[in-house]
Design a protein around this motif. Structure first.
Motif, short mmCIF file in Angstrom:
data_model
loop_
_atom_site.label_atom_id
_atom_site.label_comp_id
_atom_site.label_asym_id
_atom_site.label_seq_id
_atom_site.Cartn_x
_atom_site.Cartn_y
_atom_site.Cartn_z
N VAL A 92 0.89 -1.11 -0.36
CA VAL A 92 0.17 -0.09 0.17
C VAL A 92 1.25 0.96 -0.26
O VAL A 92 0.31 2.43 -1.09
N ARG A 93 1.67 1.27 0.51
CA ARG A 93 2.98 2.54 0.61
C ARG A 93 3.59 2.56 -0.67
O ARG A 93 3.92 3.91 -0.77
N GLN A 94 3.74 1.79 -1.64
CA GLN A 94 4.16 1.65 -2.49
C GLN A 94 3.57 2.72 -3.87
O GLN A 94 4.03 2.96 -4.82
N LEU A 95 1.76 2.94 -3.51
CA LEU A 95 1.03 3.20 -4.36
C LEU A 95 0.88 4.39 -4.82
O LEU A 95 1.11 4.67 -6.07
N VAL A 96 1.40 5.49 -3.51
CA VAL A 96 1.66 6.95 -3.68
C VAL A 96 2.34 8.10 -3.62
O VAL A 96 3.26 6.92 -2.61
N ARG A 97 3.19 8.18 -4.24
CA ARG A 97 4.41 8.81 -3.66
C ARG A 97 4.25 9.87 -2.13
O ARG A 97 3.09 10.63 -2.64
N GLY A 98 5.25 9.81 -1.83
CA GLY A 98 4.75 10.56 0.18
C GLY A 98 5.01 11.95 -0.76
O GLY A 98 3.71 12.61 0.21
N ASP A 99 5.40 12.98 -1.16
CA ASP A 99 5.29 14.23 -1.45
C ASP A 99 3.80 14.65 -1.73
O ASP A 99 3.52 15.49 -1.85
N LEU A 100 3.12 13.60 -3.21
CA LEU A 100 1.70 14.07 -2.74
C LEU A 100 1.05 13.97 -1.79
O LEU A 100 -0.24 14.41 -1.97
N LEU A 101 1.08 12.85 -1.19
CA LEU A 101 0.43 12.70 0.37
C LEU A 101 0.34 13.73 0.64
O LEU A 101 -0.05 14.16 1.55
N SER A 119 11.65 9.29 6.05
CA SER A 119 13.29 8.77 5.98
C SER A 119 13.60 8.37 4.42
O SER A 119 15.10 8.71 4.14
N ASP A 120 12.73 7.86 3.66
CA ASP A 120 13.22 7.92 2.07
C ASP A 120 13.21 9.33 1.94
O ASP A 120 14.15 9.79 0.87
N GLU A 121 12.28 9.84 2.15
CA GLU A 121 12.58 11.59 1.91
C GLU A 121 14.60 12.61 1.58
O GLU A 121 14.25 13.03 0.88
N GLU A 169 21.22 12.28 -0.45
CA GLU A 169 22.28 11.79 -1.11
C GLU A 169 21.96 12.47 -2.58
O GLU A 169 23.00 12.58 -3.14
N MET A 170 20.99 13.48 -2.61
CA MET A 170 20.81 13.97 -4.07
C MET A 170 22.22 15.17 -3.69
O MET A 170 22.91 15.27 -4.76
N TYR A 171 21.80 15.68 -2.20
CA TYR A 171 23.59 16.92 -2.01
C TYR A 171 24.57 15.65 -2.94
O TYR A 171 25.65 16.93 -3.00
N THR A 172 24.96 14.93 -1.81
CA THR A 172 26.17 14.42 -1.89
C THR A 172 26.55 14.32 -3.55
O THR A 172 28.11 14.34 -3.57
N ARG A 173 26.00 13.48 -3.91
CA ARG A 173 26.11 13.42 -5.08
C ARG A 173 26.21 14.23 -5.98
O ARG A 173 27.15 14.27 -6.80
N ASP A 174 25.96 15.27 -5.78
CA ASP A 174 26.12 17.05 -6.58
C ASP A 174 27.68 17.55 -5.90
O ASP A 174 27.39 18.76 -6.67
N SER A 175 27.52 17.61 -4.74
CA SER A 175 28.51 18.55 -3.86
C SER A 175 30.12 18.39 -4.59
O SER A 175 29.87 19.58 -4.67
#
Length: 576
Positions: free
Chosen positions: A73-82, A144-146, A152-158
């Motif tokens: 059920v948790r995988q059905l909708v993105r957390g940012d939309l919720l 936690s995922d968000e 990870e985005m910051y570390t990857r682009d830093s």
């Protein structure tokens, strides 16, 4: 819906006619729903509003903290939309598996319902839950995922990006991964009722801890490369110098979380692994709501004693206890009770923590030569009726406070002692004469905070022999007594405790006690007389809460050990 909701509120007398009419006028003028207006103004608790909405909309209520949402059920909708639409799916209908059960805080939230239906490709059946319950559930299952994705985005682009300082002051700063990460840290802390956020550099990484109900726990950990960016973002929020990393700094800011404004006090400190940052969160509420007498956790007898002490026209009232025991809150509550148009209240504080309308508040400034004693001398020339001193720290301040009380003023202050009677010894040690203490002192309140058992998961505890002795129970009492122990559930975050309450020892200075103080009687003798006259000690007050199922024996033991330390004269060493 809005008119039906107002009608329900009126029929059940949840608000006054004046409040209802004001809501109706604001609803028509602004076009905003009554539900939204009530939620924003906090005229009703979330639970009261939820029950009213359920009755009007005929939708069932769901308590998400009692639910375990399945992984599929948790995988059905993105957390940012919720999060955007304040909805969350929590399961399938057992009789019709193609129907998805969805919790929302607004029965008219068709947009949120449609988003879930489109994303999941399922028909949905709406349920009602409080806003806080939904957002805490989103944090629990998606937060936690968000935050990990942002990190990870910051570390990857830093490696190929601008410097931390340049990146965080760009125009598109709100879309920066670090900004989103820091915002999430603060928002999740607020929803978990954290009083402090600790961002701590370690040899291998960055640890984030929250303090909830007086206890620290690890909330998350990050790559060490994130430290400078996180600290820089917090400094920008609180108006600190982001280029200064060798000296401690203090600042403050405000932030809105779920429609509520929080005051954040920030402190940074250089350590061997980098800068550590602590953010203290305080919800900005109306003073009358935040500092009502009912918020202190008094029982009926304790509240009566405290009100009787505050009703005295002059004298000194002391609130004692170690750091973090709620002394300031008790003083502000007293000021809120005493505040009226016909009295002049002046305070001297370090710092001024809460602004109270109608009270003249002064902040000490030692660098400018304005100490507690200096401020107090000036206050006495301001024609005060009531004086509040943040803390009596030295003999000079104590002496001026005593003289002010004897000359017709009511003086409220705090001391760092562990029980009521030891405060008398502390004043003597500061050089105040015993007869002056006897003449001026009208009451002392010793206070501790104990964690309350979570009412949703606490369970009966089988008493052991040493616990029976510690509680002072007879064999017959032990057979019928029921005490509880913590378990842990989703509602309390697995900790077994939810919120804290006060434990009090209130000494009203009677004629007998006054004579004993004047004659420098031993503290044990003063304590015995006070107990004989009806004073409930910290130990006995904590015992009552244990037997009432409010707290645990371990919490009571902590209170009792502190009291024993002080009785043996070790309070100062322990506090140092």
């Amino acid at each position: 819906m809005s008119e039906r909701l107002l009608k329900y509120i009126a029929e059940h007398q949840l608000l006054s006619e004046e409040q209802i009419e004001r809501l109706r006028e604001e609803h028509h003028a602004s076009g905003r729903s009554v539900r939204e207006l009530i939620s924003e103004s906090e005229l009703l608790s979330e639970e009261q509003l939820l029950e009213a909405l359920a009755a009007v909309s005929r939708l069932p209520i769901i308590h998400l903290y009692e639910q375990q949402i399945p992984a599929d059920v948790r995988q059905l909708v993105r957390g940012d939309l919720l999060r955007t639409h304040t909805v969350i799916p929590f399961g399938y209908d057992p009789e019709e598996p193609e129907i998805l059960l969805v919790a929302m805080d607004d029965p008219m939230n068709r947009r949120g319902r449609d988003i879930v239906s489109i994303s999941s490709k399922c028909r949905v059946r709406p349920y009602l839950a409080t806003t806080t319950d939904i957002l805490v559930a989103i944090d629990r299952y998606y937060g936690s995922d968000e935050m990990r994705e942002a990190a990870e985005m910051y570390t990857r682009d830093s490696e190929n990006s601008l410097s931390v300082e340049e990146e965080l002051i760009r125009e598109d700063v709100n879309s920066s991964p670090v900004v989103m990460l820091v915002n999430s840290l603060i928002e999740q802390a607020a929803r978990q009722r954290a009083s402090d956020i600790h961002i701590e550099p370690e040899r291998e990484g960055v640890r984030v801890r929250y303090r909830v109900d007086g206890v620290l726990f690890v909330a998350s950990s990050y790559d060490r490369r994130l430290l400078s960016a996180i600290i820089a973002r917090v400094k920008i929020l609180s108006g600190l110098d982001i280029s200064e990393k060798r000296k401690p700094q203090d600042g403050r800011s405000t932030i809105m979380v779920d429609g509520r404004e929080y005051d954040i006090r920030v402190s940074t400190l250089p350590t061997v692994y980098g800068e550590k940052c602590v953010m203290r969160l305080a919800l900005k509420q109306a003073v009358h709501a935040k500092f009502g007498m009912h918020t202190l956790g008094f029982n009926a007898a304790e509240e009566a004693h405290f009100r009787r002490i505050l009703s005295r026209p002059n004298g000194i009232v002391l609130v004692t206890g170690p750091t973090g025991s709620g002394k300031s809150r008790t003083l502000y509550t007293a000021l809120n009770e005493l505040n009226s148009i016909d009295v002049n209240i002046v305070t001297v504080e370090d710092p001024v923590e809460v602004n109270i309308d109608g009270v003249n508040q002064t902040q000490v400034n030692p660098k400018a030569g304005l100490t507690f004693a200096d401020s107090l001398r000036s206050i006495l020339r301001q024609d005060p009726d009531i004086i509040m001193i943040g803390e009596i720290r030295d003999g000079e301040t104590a002496s001026i406070a005593v003289q002010a009380s004897i000359t017709g003023h009511l003086v409220l202050s705090t001391l760092h002692t562990n029980d009521t009677v030891s405060s008398i010894t502390r004043l003597l040690d500061m050089g105040v004469e015993s007869y002056l203490i006897a003449d001026s002192l009208v009451g002392i309140v010793a206070k501790r905070l104990v964690r309350c058992l979570c009412p949703h998961c606490k369970r009966p505890h089988q008493l052991e022999e040493h616990e029976i002795q510690f509680l002072g129970l007879t064999p017959e009492e032990a057979k019928t007594a029921t005490v509880y122990e913590p378990v842990g559930c989703q509602r309390c975050g697995g900790r077994g405790y939810f919120e804290r309450t006060g434990v009090y020892e209130i000494l009203e200075v009677s004629h007998r006690v006054r004579d004993l103080i004047a004659s420098r009687a031993p503290t044990a003798e003063i304590r015995d007389v006070a107990v004989e006259e009806g004073m409930s000690t910290l130990h006995s007050s904590a015992r009552r809460l244990v037997l009432e199922g409010e707290t645990t024996i371990s919490e009571m033991m902590r209170i009792s050990v502190e009291g024993q330390d002080d009785q043996h004269g070790h309070a100062e060493e322990r506090l140092k």
